[in-house]
Design an enzyme around this catalytic site. Sequence first.
Site, short mmCIF file in Angstrom:
data_model
loop_
_atom_site.label_atom_id
_atom_site.label_comp_id
_atom_site.label_asym_id
_atom_site.label_seq_id
_atom_site.Cartn_x
_atom_site.Cartn_y
_atom_site.Cartn_z
N SER A 1 0.86 -1.19 0.00
CA SER A 1 0.00 0.00 0.00
C SER A 1 0.89 1.23 0.00
O SER A 1 2.01 1.20 0.54
CB SER A 1 -0.88 0.01 1.25
OG SER A 1 -1.52 1.26 1.39
N TYR B 1 -1.29 -0.84 10.51
CA TYR B 1 -1.52 -1.31 9.13
C TYR B 1 -0.41 -0.80 8.21
O TYR B 1 0.16 -1.57 7.42
CB TYR B 1 -2.88 -0.80 8.66
CG TYR B 1 -3.17 -0.99 7.19
CD1 TYR B 1 -3.67 -2.19 6.69
CD2 TYR B 1 -2.96 0.06 6.27
CE1 TYR B 1 -3.93 -2.35 5.34
CE2 TYR B 1 -3.22 -0.11 4.92
CZ TYR B 1 -3.71 -1.30 4.46
OH TYR B 1 -3.96 -1.47 3.12
#
Length: 248
Positions: free
Chosen positions: A143, A157
Site C-alpha cells: 500500500s 496497518y
Amino acid sequence: MKEVILITGSSRGIGAATALLAARHGYAVCINYLRDAQAAEALCAQIRAAGGEAIAVQADVGDEADVARLFREVDARLGTLTALVNNVGVLEQKCRLTEISAARLERVLRTNVISYFLCCQQAVRRMSSATGGQGGRIVNVSSVAARRGSANEYVDYAASKGAVDTLTIGLAKEVANEGIRVNCVRPGLIYTEIHASGGEPERVARLESIVPMQRGGRPEEIADAILYLLGPGSSYATGTFLDISGGL
Ligand code: NAP
C-alpha cells in the site's frame, strides 16, 4: 505450460478483480477466503461460466497449518503452482498509535505480514529451480500507506505494509537466480469494503480531493498492474514496486 495462480483473500475487492482478470488471461485460479463462502463460490461460478477453471478454498492464511492445507489443495485440484498473489489485508478501527493494543497488533501483523511469509515459503518450495521447480512469479500487495504512515488512522496497518515492501526486496534477491520473480503493487485509495473495517465506508470519496488525479481507484486498475507484473511483459523486473495511486 498450464498457468496456476493462488490469490489470497480474493472473495471480494482487489483480490476478486485479480481473480477474474487472471482467469481471462488463461490462469486456473484458486480463490482463497476466510468467511464468505457464498461470495467465493459465486466468483468461481462466474469464472467457470466464462469457460475458465477456478476453485474456492477457505483458509486463514495467518495460520501455518491452514496455509499448508491451502497449497496442498491447489496441488491436488489445479496442478503445479506458477503464480502467487499475496493480496490478503486487514485493518481495524481508526485510532491513534497510543490506543493500539498488543492483541490488535498481533492480529494485523499475523494477517498482513506472517501470511505473506508463510505463502511465499510454500510457493518458493514449489517454484524454485534449486529444488526441481519450473520457476514462477510472486506479486505482493502492499500500500502507499507504507510510505505515508497512516497517522491518526492505523499506523499498525501502514507498518505491516512496510514489512511487505522489505519482504519483497529480500525475497526477490534470494530467488532471482532460481527462476522466480517477486514484485509488489502499492495501491492508493481504492473503492473496496476494506475501509468499512476502519469505521468509515465512505473514506475514499471523502479523500478524493487529496489525490492528484482527484479520484479513487477501481479494483480492476490494481488487477491490471498485478497481471502486468505476473506476465511476460515484465520479464526483467524483480524486487520492484508499482504505485497505482493516482499520484498519491
Ligand atoms: P477487502 O475488500 O477488505 O477484502 C479482503 C479479502 O481478504 C476478503 O476476500 C476476505 O475474505 C479476505 N480475508 C481477510 N482475512 C483473511 C484471512 N485471514 N485469510 C484469508 N482471507 C482473508 O480488501 P481490499 O481492499 O480488496 O484489499 C486487498 C489488498 O489491497 C490488501 O492487502 C489491502 O491492504 C491492499 N490495499 C487496499 C487499498 C484500498 O484502498 N482498498 C489500498 C491500499 C492497499 P472474507 O470476505 O471471507 O472475510
